[in-house]
Design a protein around this motif. Sequence first.
Motif, PDB file in Angstrom:
ATOM      1  N   ASN A  38      12.461 -17.788 -36.227  1.00 59.63           N
ATOM      2  CA  ASN A  38      13.509 -17.216 -35.386  1.00 59.63           C
ATOM      3  C   ASN A  38      14.850 -17.785 -35.823  1.00 59.63           C
ATOM      4  O   ASN A  38      15.186 -18.920 -35.481  1.00 59.63           O
ATOM      5  CB  ASN A  38      13.236 -17.547 -33.916  1.00 59.63           C
ATOM      6  N   PRO A  39      15.642 -17.020 -36.585  1.00 58.08           N
ATOM      7  CA  PRO A  39      16.926 -17.534 -37.082  1.00 58.08           C
ATOM      8  C   PRO A  39      17.861 -17.995 -35.971  1.00 58.08           C
ATOM      9  O   PRO A  39      18.575 -18.983 -36.127  1.00 58.08           O
ATOM     10  CB  PRO A  39      17.510 -16.338 -37.841  1.00 58.08           C
ATOM     11  N   THR A  60      17.560 -26.284 -23.164  1.00 55.68           N
ATOM     12  CA  THR A  60      18.393 -25.541 -22.222  1.00 55.68           C
ATOM     13  C   THR A  60      18.871 -24.208 -22.786  1.00 55.68           C
ATOM     14  O   THR A  60      18.923 -23.203 -22.071  1.00 55.68           O
ATOM     15  CB  THR A  60      19.619 -26.382 -21.827  1.00 55.68           C
ATOM     16  N   LEU A  61      19.213 -24.193 -24.070  1.00 57.57           N
ATOM     17  CA  LEU A  61      19.876 -23.030 -24.646  1.00 57.57           C
ATOM     18  C   LEU A  61      18.961 -22.104 -25.447  1.00 57.57           C
ATOM     19  O   LEU A  61      19.304 -20.941 -25.659  1.00 57.57           O
ATOM     20  CB  LEU A  61      21.041 -23.499 -25.529  1.00 57.57           C
ATOM     21  N   SER A  62      17.806 -22.590 -25.894  1.00 62.36           N
ATOM     22  CA  SER A  62      16.924 -21.748 -26.716  1.00 62.36           C
ATOM     23  C   SER A  62      16.430 -20.492 -25.990  1.00 62.36           C
ATOM     24  O   SER A  62      16.209 -19.464 -26.654  1.00 62.36           O
ATOM     25  CB  SER A  62      15.747 -22.563 -27.246  1.00 62.36           C
ATOM     26  N   PRO A  63      16.251 -20.505 -24.653  1.00 62.32           N
ATOM     27  CA  PRO A  63      15.850 -19.250 -24.003  1.00 62.32           C
ATOM     28  C   PRO A  63      16.880 -18.126 -24.155  1.00 62.32           C
ATOM     29  O   PRO A  63      16.554 -16.956 -23.942  1.00 62.32           O
ATOM     30  CB  PRO A  63      15.701 -19.655 -22.526  1.00 62.32           C
ATOM     31  N   TYR A  64      18.104 -18.478 -24.523  1.00 63.72           N
ATOM     32  CA  TYR A  64      19.168 -17.483 -24.693  1.00 63.72           C
ATOM     33  C   TYR A  64      19.374 -17.122 -26.164  1.00 63.72           C
ATOM     34  O   TYR A  64      20.415 -16.566 -26.521  1.00 63.72           O
ATOM     35  CB  TYR A  64      20.479 -18.024 -24.120  1.00 63.72           C
ATOM     36  N   ALA A  65      18.404 -17.448 -27.026  1.00 60.89           N
ATOM     37  CA  ALA A  65      18.579 -17.278 -28.468  1.00 60.89           C
ATOM     38  C   ALA A  65      18.966 -15.853 -28.851  1.00 60.89           C
ATOM     39  O   ALA A  65      19.861 -15.640 -29.677  1.00 60.89           O
ATOM     40  CB  ALA A  65      17.305 -17.700 -29.205  1.00 60.89           C
ATOM     41  N   SER A  66      18.311 -14.864 -28.262  1.00 65.76           N
ATOM     42  CA  SER A  66      18.600 -13.475 -28.628  1.00 65.76           C
ATOM     43  C   SER A  66      20.021 -13.082 -28.229  1.00 65.76           C
ATOM     44  O   SER A  66      20.660 -12.258 -28.892  1.00 65.76           O
ATOM     45  CB  SER A  66      17.596 -12.526 -27.977  1.00 65.76           C
TER      46      SER A  66
END
Length: 214
Positions: A38-39, A60-66
């Motif tokens: 996942n880039p 904290t922030l990876s769930p917002y990756a897209s």
Amino acid sequence: MRSLSVAAAIFAVVFSTQLINSILAAPSPTAAEPQRRNPSADFIRTSCKSTMYPMRCYRTLSPYASEIGSDPKKLAMKALNVTLKVTKSASKLMKRMSRIPGVPAALADCVEEVEDAVDELGKSIGEMGGAPAQGPEFCRMIGDVQTWVSAAETDDDTCTDGFEEVPTVSPGVKRNVKKIVEKHVGRIARFTSNALALVNLYASSSSRSRHVKC
């Protein structure tokens, strides 16, 4: 005295629940996603290495990756928004705690510090979310944001200072309240520190791409 201690403990449980819910409100990645490259997640992981608390930053922030993609501005903005949400939750709970009989007056000062942090984070988000700035105007904008987030971090760090000078008239209440405040204000301080690091990262990457030196 016992009733006050119980009340403080209840507020601690409520506060923890609210804080966790606010942080985890975003949808989590599906179980299949970690098995694929996942880039966007890689971008967040790499960016978070510039923070003081990289694991907390990534979780904290990876769930917002897209949503973030590989955009350093979106990453910094999301970090600021999450920090503001957590800080607002802390502010509400501390206001309620300050109304408990016997609670040290120093908590009122702490409440003011956290309210100031809420205001400063809100200004930062508003400034960064405005029209794209160019040249010297970009430097002014990013300078204002860095100043406000730094001030919010200072507010968090100094919030509990007043407790050290509180007379021990109600030592049990003081100890319980101080413990709760230190735990949760320390947590929002770490969020703020990470957000500032990501703002700084955005500032440096944008300065290079815009060929301006701030």
